[in-house]
Design an enzyme around this catalytic site. Structure first.
Site, PDB file in Angstrom:
ATOM      1  N   ARG A 582       0.847  -1.214   0.000  1.00 59.64           N
ATOM      2  CA  ARG A 582       0.000   0.000   0.000  1.00 59.64           C
ATOM      3  C   ARG A 582       0.873   1.250   0.000  1.00 59.64           C
ATOM      4  O   ARG A 582       1.938   1.284   0.614  1.00 59.64           O
ATOM      5  CB  ARG A 582      -0.831   0.005   1.282  1.00 59.64           C
ATOM      6  N   SER A 646       8.307  -4.808   6.204  1.00 58.81           N
ATOM      7  CA  SER A 646       8.026  -5.891   7.157  1.00 58.81           C
ATOM      8  C   SER A 646       8.953  -7.078   7.006  1.00 58.81           C
ATOM      9  O   SER A 646       8.519  -8.213   6.701  1.00 58.81           O
ATOM     10  CB  SER A 646       6.570  -6.320   6.979  1.00 58.81           C
ATOM     11  N   ASP A 700       6.300  -3.765  10.420  1.00 54.89           N
ATOM     12  CA  ASP A 700       4.830  -3.682  10.479  1.00 54.89           C
ATOM     13  C   ASP A 700       4.307  -3.917  11.888  1.00 54.89           C
ATOM     14  O   ASP A 700       3.268  -3.374  12.271  1.00 54.89           O
ATOM     15  CB  ASP A 700       4.158  -4.634   9.470  1.00 54.89           C
TER      16      ASP A 700
HETATM   17  C1  0WK Z   1      -1.643  -5.045   7.521  1.00 53.56           C
HETATM   18  C2  0WK Z   1      -0.527  -4.060   7.820  1.00 53.56           C
HETATM   19  C3  0WK Z   1       0.753  -4.513   7.180  1.00 53.56           C
HETATM   20  C4  0WK Z   1       1.071  -5.914   7.596  1.00 53.56           C
HETATM   21  C5  0WK Z   1      -0.087  -6.796   7.267  1.00 53.56           C
HETATM   22  C6  0WK Z   1       0.182  -8.191   7.732  1.00 53.56           C
HETATM   23  O1  0WK Z   1      -0.854  -2.797   7.356  1.00 53.56           O
HETATM   24  O2  0WK Z   1       1.788  -3.678   7.529  1.00 53.56           O
HETATM   25  O3  0WK Z   1       2.259  -6.353   6.964  1.00 53.56           O
HETATM   26  O4  0WK Z   1      -1.268  -6.328   7.892  1.00 53.56           O
HETATM   27  O5  0WK Z   1      -0.881  -8.995   7.400  1.00 53.56           O
HETATM   28  P1  0WK Z   1      -0.946  -9.820   6.035  1.00 53.56           P
HETATM   29  O6  0WK Z   1      -1.298  -8.831   4.990  1.00 53.56           O
HETATM   30  O7  0WK Z   1       0.397 -10.450   5.854  1.00 53.56           O
HETATM   31  O8  0WK Z   1      -2.019 -10.819   6.264  1.00 53.56           O
HETATM   32  C1  BGC Z   2       9.014 -10.746   8.965  1.00 50.53           C
HETATM   33  C2  BGC Z   2       8.686  -9.688   9.987  1.00 50.53           C
HETATM   34  C3  BGC Z   2       7.243  -9.254   9.838  1.00 50.53           C
HETATM   35  C4  BGC Z   2       6.336 -10.445   9.855  1.00 50.53           C
HETATM   36  C5  BGC Z   2       4.904 -10.080   9.680  1.00 50.53           C
HETATM   37  C6  BGC Z   2       8.005 -11.838   9.009  1.00 50.53           C
HETATM   38  O1  BGC Z   2       8.253 -12.742   7.989  1.00 50.53           O
HETATM   39  O2  BGC Z   2      10.284 -11.279   9.203  1.00 50.53           O
HETATM   40  O3  BGC Z   2       9.517  -8.610   9.851  1.00 50.53           O
HETATM   41  O4  BGC Z   2       6.930  -8.422  10.898  1.00 50.53           O
HETATM   42  O5  BGC Z   2       6.692 -11.330   8.824  1.00 50.53           O
HETATM   43  O6  BGC Z   2       4.661  -9.465   8.502  1.00 50.53           O
END
Ligand code: 0WK
Ligand code: BGC
Ligand code: 0WK
Ligand code: BGC
Length: 961
Positions: A582, A646, A700
């Site tokens: 994003r 992240s 993140d």
């Molecule tokens: C939303 C946050 C972002 C984070 C994500 C993790 O804005 O920074 O990395 O959640 O969740 P995912 O999209 O990996 O399920």
């Molecule tokens: C990364 C982290 C991150 C997490 C959640 C992991 O794979 O090493 O830096 O916070 O994923 O997104």
């Protein structure tokens, strides 16, 4: 051949006349299609009453659960004894089931008489007799010393208890002791042995066998003859999901959806329901169709209200005089309109009435004709057949047998009476069968139902016209169903052996599945151990000495405080590393009404960019920023930027992040060991389109903590359970040995995803975790993440399903190509599958989507169980990790009780129906001195990154560093 004297007078006109006369007299026994359809709808309503928890107790049609959850799948094998009691013959059988591919069953059986005095004597005498017959049979076959499993076809209404669970418990060392119970609700069909109703027939039989003491068996299954018949036919035709008996008595069973069986818990899969439809109408719903003859049958000619009892003695049906009648507590009105026990008597009563009204035999009755039970149902089979003349001859022979002197008219009329009685029986049976067919079709939401009905019983087998009329009426009432009738050739004894074999197979398979799933189940001790090891790694990560070796890097983030509401300004933010990339514009207003406005646009990061070169990746990021600025009409503006990146980064200051390694499928080259701010700056320069002044790079977890901290100052922990997993928290500076200074706190990015990379989790890792790790693009790394986060749970499930299938425990051992494809079982499926009550249909469609089109309900049940076990372990492991974090904070602050808020984000945490609650339960259990509130981040970590940038800008403007 009709006596010549009668033949001479016989002609078609005469025949039609007589037939017409009888039709008129018995018009109430001839039911139109509309009436039959109405009966079918009434029966469907009765079925619903029986299935519904609230109305079941008063329902006439009891819809008894049988705990038979699946039909044979051809893998059954072994040697089984079977008893078949309740039909016209009592049989003892030995059934050998060979599963070597060509599915063969060998059977030996012996018919034994059940003398009348035993059918109506004391229960213990009856069961002693059954035990004697069994002993005799074993003796004959020389297998008295063998302790074989036995299936008992007990064809009377029984309330049953669980089948497989108790089996499971007892399935230790390949032997089963005893299990389910079958309590007799009420005797039917002339049986009335005392002291049995309300008792468990398994215990009664075991008692009688024990009394003998010369042989022993494992009574494993008690089933109804309809169930045995369905199973017997199901062995040859897997479409068979209905069992029908039209013999001495009548009844049907079928495979019902568990969710409709309200009297039982669980809504997954199917279970066979014994309808006991003989009692249909006992609550009066058929009164308008019952005739005086039916009432006379019911009332019995000698003592009204008593159930008529014809005793079957030994081989074949011989009906003793009616004076030996006893009252059944269920009236079985429907059975008395249909089944073989009553059909002959119905005809007799009609002939008697017509004779008394001078319509037959010049009004002269005989003692035989007036004798209850003197008109044998098997007479109808001979009289009512498709060769009229032969039927008339039989009519003459039967009537002369009753000392009558029939005219040809009398013979024609008698034949017509038989046709009408049998037709009504067949059509009524069709009407109720159609209700069952419709129930199954609606359960399956199938356009066109294709199904098979397994049938047995002397009426259906010996009365061709009955079965022909039944088939014809069923197909007329439900033309949109493709229904096959499969006559059982070898009785329900085979079916009973099948149920026992299925129970055995289910138990063995269930035990094997649970043994494998147990490797994915963690005990409280194990979870406490995970917490302890995480705590140890946290301390090692914070310590300068052990930081290098530790798996949990505890990276300083240089974020020293959570927002205090004074932040303000416009900021750009990037959010990279989750399931979507994003670019955001975050406008922060300070003061009392402090608030944040955000605009964002989501961009995808194609796989080839994630795994291409670093330049391509950062050029793509810069391209998205340019597109966003254009989209926001802000081209050329230069704003402070917060970059949520992240991935594990070593930071020595807020605006620098040295990438330690990629995770979550990213593998762009030339980035590891580089400062990601430098890489981004270089890409901005390459594009020469806009400029950015960088301020902060945050993880993140940190962004999420800040975003939630903006609303709740007690938020001092950030947690991500999404594609990856990680946590951060505010640690005391004095504990962060890598950073100078002992005052205050700093947020530490734990990078707990790597917990276990030094073997800390090896004794919890299963074969499936090793497969997922070996097949990942970073084997040996991020072990904890690979047991917890969304990127991997689907893969763990897929590998468990593959292992089960390979072991024949699932999908009948047939693996689909698609299921062999990595990543095909997306983690979102886990959330969908565990979502709502309609789970099974959802599982079904997901399995279809995965090319597993022939999966069964049981397969769906199991897939759901695997998903819940894998998700549960992930949530528990996450809870154990978090318990280590909050307990550390509590100890840091020498508090007996800590109350703290955790800001959390991530698709898995947000979308999985049970993950958060299981994680919180585990956390509460492992860190009882911490009261933890979870705050879901609604705005993502981009807002947090902007707030950190705002804090950094404020501190810079106040000259602080
Ligand atoms: C939303 C946050 C972002 C984070 C994500 C993790 O804005 O920074 O990395 O959640 O969740 P995912 O999209 O990996 O399920
Ligand atoms: C990364 C982290 C991150 C997490 C959640 C992991 O794979 O090493 O830096 O916070 O994923 O997104
Ligand atoms: C044969 C089956 C038995 C069932 C009987 C019913 O093996 O379990 O009870 O059919 O038919 P009947 O003998 O009552 O005509
Ligand atoms: C019994 C049923 C049985 C049927 C057919 C009825 O009288 O109640 O349990 O299935 O006869 O034998």
């Amino acid at each position: 051949m009709l006596a010549s004297s009668l033949l001479a007078n016989y002609c078609t006109e005469l025949h039609d006349d007589q037939a017409h006369k009888v039709d008129k007299y018995l018009h109430r026994l001839q039911l139109s299609d509309e009436t039959l359809m109405d009966v079918s709808i009434r029966f469907r309503r009765e079925m619903d009453k029986g299935l519904c928890r609230d109305t079941n107790p008063t329902a006439a049609v009891k819809m008894l659960p049988t705990y038979v959850r699946s039909t044979p799948d051809g893998t059954e094998q072994g040697e089984f004894l079977a008893l078949d009691l309740g039909g016209s013959n009592f049989r003892v059988l030995l059934v050998k089931v060979m599963a070597d591919g060509e599915q063969k069953v060998e059977m030996e059986n012996q018919i034994y008489a059940i003398p009348e005095h035993l059918m109506r004597g004391s229960g213990s005498e009856l069961f002693d007799h059954i035990a004697d017959c069994l002993a005799n049979f074993l003796e004959k076959l020389g297998i008295k010393d063998k302790k074989l499993p036995l299936g008992f076809t007990f064809s009377f209404p029984c309330q049953q208890t669980k089948l497989d669970e108790s089996l499971l418990v007892l399935w230790s060392g390949g032997r089963i002791i005893q299990y389910s119970q079958s309590v007799l609700v009420s005797w039917t069909k002339g049986f009335k042995a005392s002291g049995v109703e309300g008792k468990d027939v398994v215990s009664l039989l075991k008692k009688s066998i024990k009394k003998r003491g010369d042989f022993d068996i494992d009574i494993l299954a008690v089933i109804n003859d309809t169930v045995g018949t369905m199973m017997t036919c199901g062995y040859d035709d897997h479409h068979c999901e209905i069992g029908l008996i039209v013999g001495t008595g009548t009844n049907a069973c079928y495979m019902e959806q568990m969710r409709n069986l309200e009297v039982l818990d669980g809504d997954e899969g199917r279970m066979c329901v014994n309808t006991e439809w003989g009692a249909f109408g006992d609550d009066g719903v058929l009164e308008d169709l019952r005739t005086d003859f039916d009432r006379e049958i019911d009332a019995g000619s000698l003592n009204p209200g008593k159930q008529l009892i014809f005793l079957a003695v030994g081989v074949g049906l011989s009906e003793p005089p009616l004076q030996n009648q006893h009252r059944g507590n269920t009236e079985l009105k429907f059975e008395k309109m249909i089944s073989g026990m009553y059909m002959g008597e119905l005809v007799r009563l009609i002939l008697v009435r017509m004779t008394k009204e001078r319509l037959l035999f010049q009004g002269k009755t005989t003692a035989e004709l007036l004798t209850t039970g003197s008109f044998n149902t098997s007479y109808i089979y001979a009289i009512d057949n498709d060769r009229d003349e032969e039927g008339l001859a039989s009519a003459e022979k039967v009537l002369r047998g009753l000392s009558l002197d029939p005219s040809v008219e009398d013979c024609i009329a008698t034949q017509r009476v038989c046709q009408i009685v049998s037709t009504r029986a067949a059509h009524l049976c069709a009407a109720t069968l159609v209700a069952v067919l419709r129930q199954i079709r609606d359960n399956k939401a199938a356009e066109k139902l294709r199904t098979t009905i397994g049938v047995d019983g002397s009426v259906y087998k010996n009365h061709q016209e009955f079965s022909r009329r039944l088939h014809k009426m069923v197909r007329r009432l439900v033309p949109d169903c493709d229904v096959r009738f499969l006559q059982s050739q070898c009785g329900s004894g085979k079916g009973a052996a099948m149920v026992t074999a299925v129970a055995y197979r289910l138990a063995a398979q269930q035990a094997e599945r649970q043994r494998i799933l147990d490797t994915l189940r963690l005990s409280r001790e194990q979870l406490l151990d995970v917490k302890k090891r995480m705590s140890e790694e946290m301390v090692r990560g914070l310590s300068k000495q052990t930081h290098e070796q530790t798996s949990v890097k505890m990276l300083p983030t240089y974020v020293r405080s959570t927002p205090d509401g004074t932040e303000h300004g416009d900021f750009l933010a990037l959010d990279l590393g989750g399931s979507s990339f994003r670019v955001l514009l975050v406008q922060v207003q300070s003061g009392k009404r402090h608030k944040v406005d955000m605009h964002h646009k989501i961009y995808s990061i194609p796989q080839e960019i994630m795994q291409g070169t670093g330049e391509e990746l950062f050029d793509h990021i810069v391209y998205c920023i340019a597109d966003f600025l254009e989209y926001m009409g802000m081209k050329g503006t230069s704003l402070p930027l917060g970059f949520t990146f992240s991935f594990p980064c070593h930071q020595s200051k807020l605006d620098q992040g040295i990438l330690l390694r990629w995770t979550k499928g990213f593998k762009a080259s030339g980035c590891v060991g580089q400062d990601v701010i430098t890489l981004l700056k270089a890409a901005v320069r390459r594009r020469q389109d806009f400029d950015l002044n960088f301020v902060a790079v945050v993880n993140d977890t940190v962004g999420t903590m800040m975003t939630c901290g903006y609303e709740d100052p007690k938020c001092e922990v950030g947690l991500i359970v999404g594609t990856g997993t990680n946590a951060c928290y505010m640690e005391e500076m004095q504990n962060i040995e890598l950073v100078e200074g002992d005052v205050g706190r700093m947020c530490v990015n734990m990078e707990w995803g790597a917990f276990g990379d030094n073997g800390e989790l090896d004794d919890f890792c299963t074969q499936f975790d090793h497969i997922v790790d070996n097949c990942s693009n970073n084997p040996g790394k991020q072990r904890y993440e690979k047991m917890v986060s969304g990127m991997y749970l689907g893969e763990i499930v897929r590998n468990v399903l593959m292992d089960f299938t390979a072991k024949g425990l699932l999908f009948r051992g047939k693996l689909s190509e698609r299921l062999k494809t990595r990543g095909i079982f997306e983690t979102k499926f886990l959330s969908q599958i565990e979502r709502d009550r309609l789970a099974m249909r959802q599982v079904r469609s997901i399995l279809q989507h995965l090319g597993l089109t022939s999966s069964t309900c049981d397969d769906s049940v199991l897939v759901k169980e695997v998903c819940s076990v894998v998700a549960r372990r992930a949530a528990q492991l996450c809870g154990a990790g978090l318990a280590a974090v909050v307990d550390k904070i509590r100890q840091n602050r020498n508090l007996n009780q800590l109350s703290i808020t955790v800001g959390v984000d991530g698709t898995l945490y947000k979308t999985h129906p049970h993950f958060s609650s299981i994680m919180q339960e585990t956390l509460q259990d492992l860190a009882p001195q911490c009261r933890v509130t979870f705050q879901k981040s609604e705005d993502g970590s981009g807002k947090g990154a902007a707030l950190i940038t705002a804090v950094a800008c404020r501190m810079k403007s106040e000259g602080q560093h």
